[in-house]
Design a protein around this motif. Structure first.
Motif, PDB file in Angstrom:
ATOM      1  N   TYR A  67      16.688  -3.520   1.448  1.00 51.49           N
ATOM      2  CA  TYR A  67      16.418  -2.267   1.034  1.00 51.49           C
ATOM      3  C   TYR A  67      16.255  -2.261  -0.368  1.00 51.49           C
ATOM      4  N   GLY A  68      17.366  -2.473  -1.265  1.00 50.22           N
ATOM      5  CA  GLY A  68      16.875  -2.476  -2.691  1.00 50.22           C
ATOM      6  C   GLY A  68      15.921  -3.156  -3.090  1.00 50.22           C
ATOM      7  N   VAL A  69      15.627  -4.581  -2.858  1.00 53.16           N
ATOM      8  CA  VAL A  69      14.275  -5.270  -3.221  1.00 53.16           C
ATOM      9  C   VAL A  69      12.995  -4.361  -2.804  1.00 53.16           C
ATOM     10  N   GLY A  70      12.891  -3.873  -1.579  1.00 58.16           N
ATOM     11  CA  GLY A  70      11.856  -3.082  -1.366  1.00 58.16           C
ATOM     12  C   GLY A  70      11.644  -1.825  -2.279  1.00 58.16           C
ATOM     13  N   ALA A  71      12.843  -0.999  -2.596  1.00 57.82           N
ATOM     14  CA  ALA A  71      12.820  -0.007  -3.650  1.00 57.82           C
ATOM     15  C   ALA A  71      12.251  -0.389  -4.817  1.00 57.82           C
ATOM     16  N   TYR A  72      12.816  -1.683  -5.410  1.00 59.37           N
ATOM     17  CA  TYR A  72      12.332  -2.140  -6.796  1.00 59.37           C
ATOM     18  C   TYR A  72      10.780  -2.591  -6.656  1.00 59.37           C
ATOM     19  N   THR A  73      10.581  -3.260  -5.771  1.00 61.36           N
ATOM     20  CA  THR A  73       9.217  -3.672  -5.630  1.00 61.36           C
ATOM     21  C   THR A  73       8.232  -2.376  -5.945  1.00 61.36           C
ATOM     22  N   PHE A  74       8.450  -1.532  -5.107  1.00 66.17           N
ATOM     23  CA  PHE A  74       7.762  -0.195  -5.263  1.00 66.17           C
ATOM     24  C   PHE A  74       7.804   0.498  -6.599  1.00 66.17           C
ATOM     25  N   ALA A  75       9.072   0.373  -7.055  1.00 69.37           N
ATOM     26  CA  ALA A  75       9.242   1.178  -8.437  1.00 69.37           C
ATOM     27  C   ALA A  75       8.485   0.245  -9.567  1.00 69.37           C
ATOM     28  N   LEU A  76       8.648  -0.902  -9.701  1.00 66.33           N
ATOM     29  CA  LEU A  76       8.106  -2.180 -10.379  1.00 66.33           C
ATOM     30  C   LEU A  76       6.638  -1.846 -10.619  1.00 66.33           C
ATOM     31  N   MET A  77       6.031  -1.780  -9.320  1.00 72.98           N
ATOM     32  CA  MET A  77       4.570  -1.735  -9.135  1.00 72.98           C
ATOM     33  C   MET A  77       3.969  -0.439  -9.850  1.00 72.98           C
ATOM     34  N   ARG A  78       4.832   0.580  -9.429  1.00 73.07           N
ATOM     35  CA  ARG A  78       4.019   1.950 -10.092  1.00 73.07           C
ATOM     36  C   ARG A  78       4.450   2.198 -11.426  1.00 73.07           C
ATOM     37  N   VAL A  79       5.428   1.399 -12.160  1.00 79.08           N
ATOM     38  CA  VAL A  79       5.792   1.529 -13.445  1.00 79.08           C
ATOM     39  C   VAL A  79       5.066   0.667 -14.363  1.00 79.08           C
ATOM     40  N   LYS A  80       4.942  -0.562 -13.762  1.00 77.83           N
ATOM     41  CA  LYS A  80       4.496  -1.879 -14.749  1.00 77.83           C
ATOM     42  C   LYS A  80       2.969  -1.968 -14.489  1.00 77.83           C
ATOM     43  N   THR A  81       2.167  -1.457 -13.303  1.00 76.65           N
ATOM     44  CA  THR A  81       0.769  -2.058 -13.176  1.00 76.65           C
ATOM     45  C   THR A  81       0.245  -0.458 -12.892  1.00 76.65           C
ATOM     46  N   ASP A  82      -0.894  -0.732 -12.922  1.00 75.32           N
ATOM     47  CA  ASP A  82      -2.178   0.559 -12.809  1.00 75.32           C
ATOM     48  C   ASP A  82      -2.886   0.386 -11.396  1.00 75.32           C
ATOM     49  N   LEU A  83      -2.038  -0.709 -10.524  1.00 75.87           N
ATOM     50  CA  LEU A  83      -2.598  -0.537  -9.133  1.00 75.87           C
ATOM     51  C   LEU A  83      -2.541   0.849  -8.321  1.00 75.87           C
ATOM     52  N   PRO A  84      -3.245   1.098  -7.244  1.00 76.44           N
ATOM     53  CA  PRO A  84      -2.911   2.260  -6.576  1.00 76.44           C
ATOM     54  C   PRO A  84      -1.756   2.134  -5.729  1.00 76.44           C
ATOM     55  N   SER A  85      -1.311   3.461  -5.617  1.00 74.20           N
ATOM     56  CA  SER A  85       0.225   3.528  -4.959  1.00 74.20           C
ATOM     57  C   SER A  85       0.298   2.670  -3.544  1.00 74.20           C
ATOM     58  N   VAL A  86      -1.002   2.773  -3.056  1.00 75.40           N
ATOM     59  CA  VAL A  86      -1.121   2.046  -1.475  1.00 75.40           C
ATOM     60  C   VAL A  86      -0.530   0.537  -1.499  1.00 75.40           C
ATOM     61  N   TRP A  87      -0.824  -0.092  -2.901  1.00 79.43           N
ATOM     62  CA  TRP A  87      -0.617  -1.398  -2.756  1.00 79.43           C
ATOM     63  C   TRP A  87       0.986  -1.527  -2.911  1.00 79.43           C
ATOM     64  N   ALA A  88       1.683  -0.571  -3.741  1.00 73.21           N
ATOM     65  CA  ALA A  88       3.116  -0.514  -3.897  1.00 73.21           C
ATOM     66  C   ALA A  88       3.642  -0.179  -2.524  1.00 73.21           C
ATOM     67  N   TYR A  89       3.237   0.619  -1.763  1.00 74.02           N
ATOM     68  CA  TYR A  89       3.587   0.971  -0.325  1.00 74.02           C
ATOM     69  C   TYR A  89       3.721  -0.471   0.623  1.00 74.02           C
ATOM     70  N   LEU A  90       2.825  -1.258   0.306  1.00 75.35           N
ATOM     71  CA  LEU A  90       2.355  -2.423   1.157  1.00 75.35           C
ATOM     72  C   LEU A  90       3.183  -3.570   0.734  1.00 75.35           C
ATOM     73  N   ALA A  91       3.406  -3.593  -0.570  1.00 76.27           N
ATOM     74  CA  ALA A  91       4.163  -4.739  -1.297  1.00 76.27           C
ATOM     75  C   ALA A  91       5.708  -4.538  -0.885  1.00 76.27           C
ATOM     76  N   ALA A  92       6.119  -3.391  -0.932  1.00 79.07           N
ATOM     77  CA  ALA A  92       7.518  -3.314  -0.634  1.00 79.07           C
ATOM     78  C   ALA A  92       8.030  -4.055   0.449  1.00 79.07           C
ATOM     79  N   PRO A  93       7.564  -3.776   1.702  1.00 82.91           N
ATOM     80  CA  PRO A  93       8.234  -4.351   3.049  1.00 82.91           C
ATOM     81  C   PRO A  93       7.768  -5.645   2.890  1.00 82.91           C
ATOM     82  N   LEU A  94       6.622  -6.225   2.363  1.00 80.58           N
ATOM     83  CA  LEU A  94       6.327  -7.658   2.441  1.00 80.58           C
ATOM     84  C   LEU A  94       7.017  -8.556   1.517  1.00 80.58           C
ATOM     85  N   VAL A  95       7.653  -7.973   0.268  1.00 76.82           N
ATOM     86  CA  VAL A  95       8.571  -8.596  -0.464  1.00 76.82           C
ATOM     87  C   VAL A  95       9.791  -8.840   0.106  1.00 76.82           C
TER      88      VAL A  95
END
Length: 318
Positions: A67-95
């Motif tokens: 749960y925490g790793v999914g949340a951190y993955t989403f947050a880090l991708m939103r804060v540290k990258t310029d990728l669209p938010s959809v990639w953060a939503y996809l990356a969180a469960p995959l990580v």
């Protein structure tokens, strides 16, 4: 264990609940809309644990780490990258899925309590890394002010998004539980030795089950950041894992929707009681003690059993 087949009355009840949830923000304040969103996220997390706990018989004692790793993955991708938010939503469960694959591959070599203790150790290691890595994860301060898509910036839109994703995940879980894999997975829980004897690769099925549960826990983590806008290390501490386990036991870990009910009870009680006292964990301990003594099958499990006995008695009378 419930076979997961819903009666027509159950489907009607679910349709009524869905309709009420659809119009809820029009009649409730922002606080209660947020509270329902939090119940849905927490319920999704509890039901993901129940996939391996109730249906797989695996002592997953540190489920919060995914749960925490999914949340951190989403947050880090939103804060540290310029990728669209959809990639953060996809990356969180995959990580989260990949982490569950790694931890599961190590832990499935053991069984029962040994499995659970090893998982707690590995999960605590992940928590310690996140807790101390200030330059990347923010350390014990966590990450605050996580940007969410503009469309989801309002509490009502975030609520509808959370509801839609949660319902989709519950539907997918239902399909998994009632699939051939789900049936074999339950067989490995009931009698792993016999399953192995007839050619079932028990460890492989357990590992796949852990990966599926980790995936949905990662989805819950990304939804939490969506409604909260922040993430912190306590999300993957072992005490939250214990709380999730209590939700499953409270609602009924031998029923499909039991963990969702248990999550609703715990979240609402924690919110209400937290207003009056800071000793919430003491209240939670008392609830667990009463549960063990009076409702060993959980709230929903208890009423399901009583309803089933009444139906059988009525059929016998006919």
């Amino acid at each position: 264990m419930s076979k997961g087949v819903f009666s027509p009355k159950t489907w009607i009840l679910l349709a009524v609940v869905a309709a009420c949830m659809a119009v809820a923000p029009q009649f409730l304040s922002r606080f209660y809309t947020y509270l329902i969103s939090l119940v849905l996220v927490t319920g999704l997390l509890a039901m993901s644990l129940n996939l391996v706990l109730g249906y797989g018989g695996l002592y997953q004692f540190h489920h919060a780490v995914f749960y925490g790793v999914g949340a951190y993955t989403f947050a880090l991708m939103r804060v540290k990258t310029d990728l669209p938010s959809v990639w953060a939503y996809l990356a969180a469960p995959l990580v989260a899925l990949l982490l569950s694959l790694l931890i599961g591959w190590i832990c499935v070599r053991l069984s029962k309590l040994y499995f659970g203790m090893l998982q707690i150790s590995l999960g605590s290691l992940v928590w310690a890394i996140v807790y101390r890595w200030y330059s990347f994860t923010g350390g014990d301060d966590g990450i605050h002010g996580v940007p969410v898509p503009e469309l989801l910036s309002s509490i009502d839109n975030a609520y509808y998004f959370t509801t839609a994703v949660t319902l989709l995940c519950l539907f997918l879980m239902y399909l998994v539980v009632n699939s051939p894999f789900g049936r074999v997975f339950q067989a490995t829980r009931d009698n792993p030795e016999r399953s192995e004897a007839i050619g079932v690769n028990v460890k492989r099925h357990q590992l796949v089950g852990l990966m599926v549960a980790g995936f949905f826990a990662g989805v819950a983590g990304s939804l939490f950041v969506t409604i909260e806008g922040s993430v912190f290390p306590d999300m993957m501490f072992w005490t939250l894992s214990l709380e999730i386990l209590i939700m499953c036991l409270l609602g009924g870990w031998f029923s499909f929707f039991g963990p969702m009910l248990g999550a609703a009870i715990v979240v609402v009680l924690r919110t209400v009681i937290g207003i009056h006292t800071e000793y919430w964990t003491l209240i939670l301990g008392v609830i667990l003690m009463l549960l063990i003594f009076f409702l060993p099958e959980g709230v929903l499990g208890y009423f399901t059993a009583r309803w089933g006995s009444r139906r059988r008695a009525a059929m016998e009378d006919l």
